[in-house]
Design a protein around this motif. Structure first.
Motif, PDB file in Angstrom:
ATOM      1  N   VAL A   1       0.860  -1.181   0.000  1.00 51.28           N
ATOM      2  CA  VAL A   1       0.000   0.000   0.000  1.00 51.28           C
ATOM      3  C   VAL A   1       0.893   1.226   0.000  1.00 51.28           C
ATOM      4  N   GLN A   2       0.624   2.152  -0.910  1.00 48.33           N
ATOM      5  CA  GLN A   2       1.374   3.404  -1.011  1.00 48.33           C
ATOM      6  C   GLN A   2       0.425   4.546  -0.635  1.00 48.33           C
ATOM      7  N   PHE A   3       0.794   5.322   0.381  1.00 46.83           N
ATOM      8  CA  PHE A   3       0.015   6.496   0.766  1.00 46.83           C
ATOM      9  C   PHE A   3       0.711   7.703   0.146  1.00 46.83           C
ATOM     10  N   LEU A   4       0.073   8.292  -0.840  1.00 47.91           N
ATOM     11  CA  LEU A   4       0.717   9.305  -1.671  1.00 47.91           C
ATOM     12  C   LEU A   4       1.002  10.605  -0.926  1.00 47.91           C
ATOM     13  N   ALA A   5       0.025  11.152  -0.227  1.00 48.24           N
ATOM     14  CA  ALA A   5       0.215  12.429   0.458  1.00 48.24           C
ATOM     15  C   ALA A   5       1.220  12.316   1.593  1.00 48.24           C
ATOM     16  N   ASN A   6       1.274  11.142   2.231  1.00 46.95           N
ATOM     17  CA  ASN A   6       2.172  10.937   3.364  1.00 46.95           C
ATOM     18  C   ASN A   6       3.536  10.410   2.942  1.00 46.95           C
ATOM     19  N   GLN A   7       3.656   9.996   1.685  1.00 49.29           N
ATOM     20  CA  GLN A   7       4.877   9.368   1.169  1.00 49.29           C
ATOM     21  C   GLN A   7       5.289   8.182   2.043  1.00 49.29           C
ATOM     22  N   ILE A   8       4.305   7.339   2.322  1.00 47.69           N
ATOM     23  CA  ILE A   8       4.513   6.152   3.156  1.00 47.69           C
ATOM     24  C   ILE A   8       4.218   4.928   2.309  1.00 47.69           C
ATOM     25  N   SER A   9       5.043   3.914   2.492  1.00 48.24           N
ATOM     26  CA  SER A   9       4.844   2.653   1.782  1.00 48.24           C
ATOM     27  C   SER A   9       4.940   1.496   2.758  1.00 48.24           C
ATOM     28  N   THR A  10       4.140   0.465   2.536  1.00 42.43           N
ATOM     29  CA  THR A  10       4.216  -0.723   3.385  1.00 42.43           C
ATOM     30  C   THR A  10       5.138  -1.775   2.791  1.00 42.43           C
ATOM     31  N   SER A  11       5.829  -1.446   1.705  1.00 37.82           N
ATOM     32  CA  SER A  11       6.717  -2.433   1.077  1.00 37.82           C
ATOM     33  C   SER A  11       7.860  -2.768   2.024  1.00 37.82           C
ATOM     34  N   GLU A  12       8.336  -3.986   1.932  1.00 35.92           N
ATOM     35  CA  GLU A  12       9.429  -4.430   2.799  1.00 35.92           C
ATOM     36  C   GLU A  12      10.732  -3.714   2.477  1.00 35.92           C
TER      37      GLU A  12
END
Length: 180
Positions: free
Chosen positions: A86-97
């Motif tokens: 999951v990529q959160f665009l506004a927060n620039q957060i990714s759940t990728s390992e």
């Protein structure tokens, strides 16, 4: 496969910011809720049933995907187990390992913190209420009634039901006081 999930929220009721962010990502199949309610999220449910390992879901921000820390944690745990990023665009957060930190780990800690915080505040509120003379729970039975119930019990003239009706003392309260 790339998917985008859009849900209206107070700051973007027409989804314009979300569409603008997701337009930058090519070949994205969009799932768009037609309401902002936390309930009856048909498009999210559909998306969750079709994603598979290796897929990526793009979402504008955390709140678009979930309505509480606990809900967000549950969704991300489910998706991580299935190897969906999951990529959160506004927060620039990714759940990728491969991201530099484990967002899922941080979120787990936040959820635990939130739970502990609520528990602590509840305990503080109960202590303050006690100081003011307001006790939580049922009020204690009067010792006059308890003593009357004990006397009736020892006289062996009354059944437990008769004792309860006359004194208002339950069987468990009577036995607890007989032991003391």
């Amino acid at each position: 496969m790339k998917y985008g999930y859009i849900r209206p929220f107070e700051e973007d009721e027409l989804n314009s910011r979300q569409f603008q962010e997701l337009d930058n990502i090519e070949h994205t199949h969009l799932f768009i809720e037609d309401h902002s309610s936390a309930k009856n999220r048909v498009k999210l449910d559909t998306l969750l049933t079709i994603v598979k390992a290796g897929d990526v879901i793009y979402v504008y921000n955390l709140y678009v995907l979930a309505d509480s820390t606990r809900h967000l944690l549950e969704l991300l745990q489910q998706l991580t187990k299935r190897k969906v990023t999951v990529q959160f665009l506004a927060n620039q957060i990714s759940t990728s390992e491969s991201s530099t930190y484990s967002f899922l780990t941080i979120l787990e800690e936040l959820a635990q913190f939130q739970s502990q915080s609520i528990s602590a505040k509840t305990k503080i509120g109960l202590l303050e209420a006690q100081k003011k003379g307001n006790n939580a729970g049922r009020p204690k039975k009067s010792m006059v009634s308890v003593n009357e119930a004990i006397e009736m019990y020892h006289s062996k003239k009354y059944s437990l039901e008769e004792i309860k009706v006359k004194t208002g003392i339950s069987k468990s309260t009577l036995y607890r006081n007989l032991e003391n």
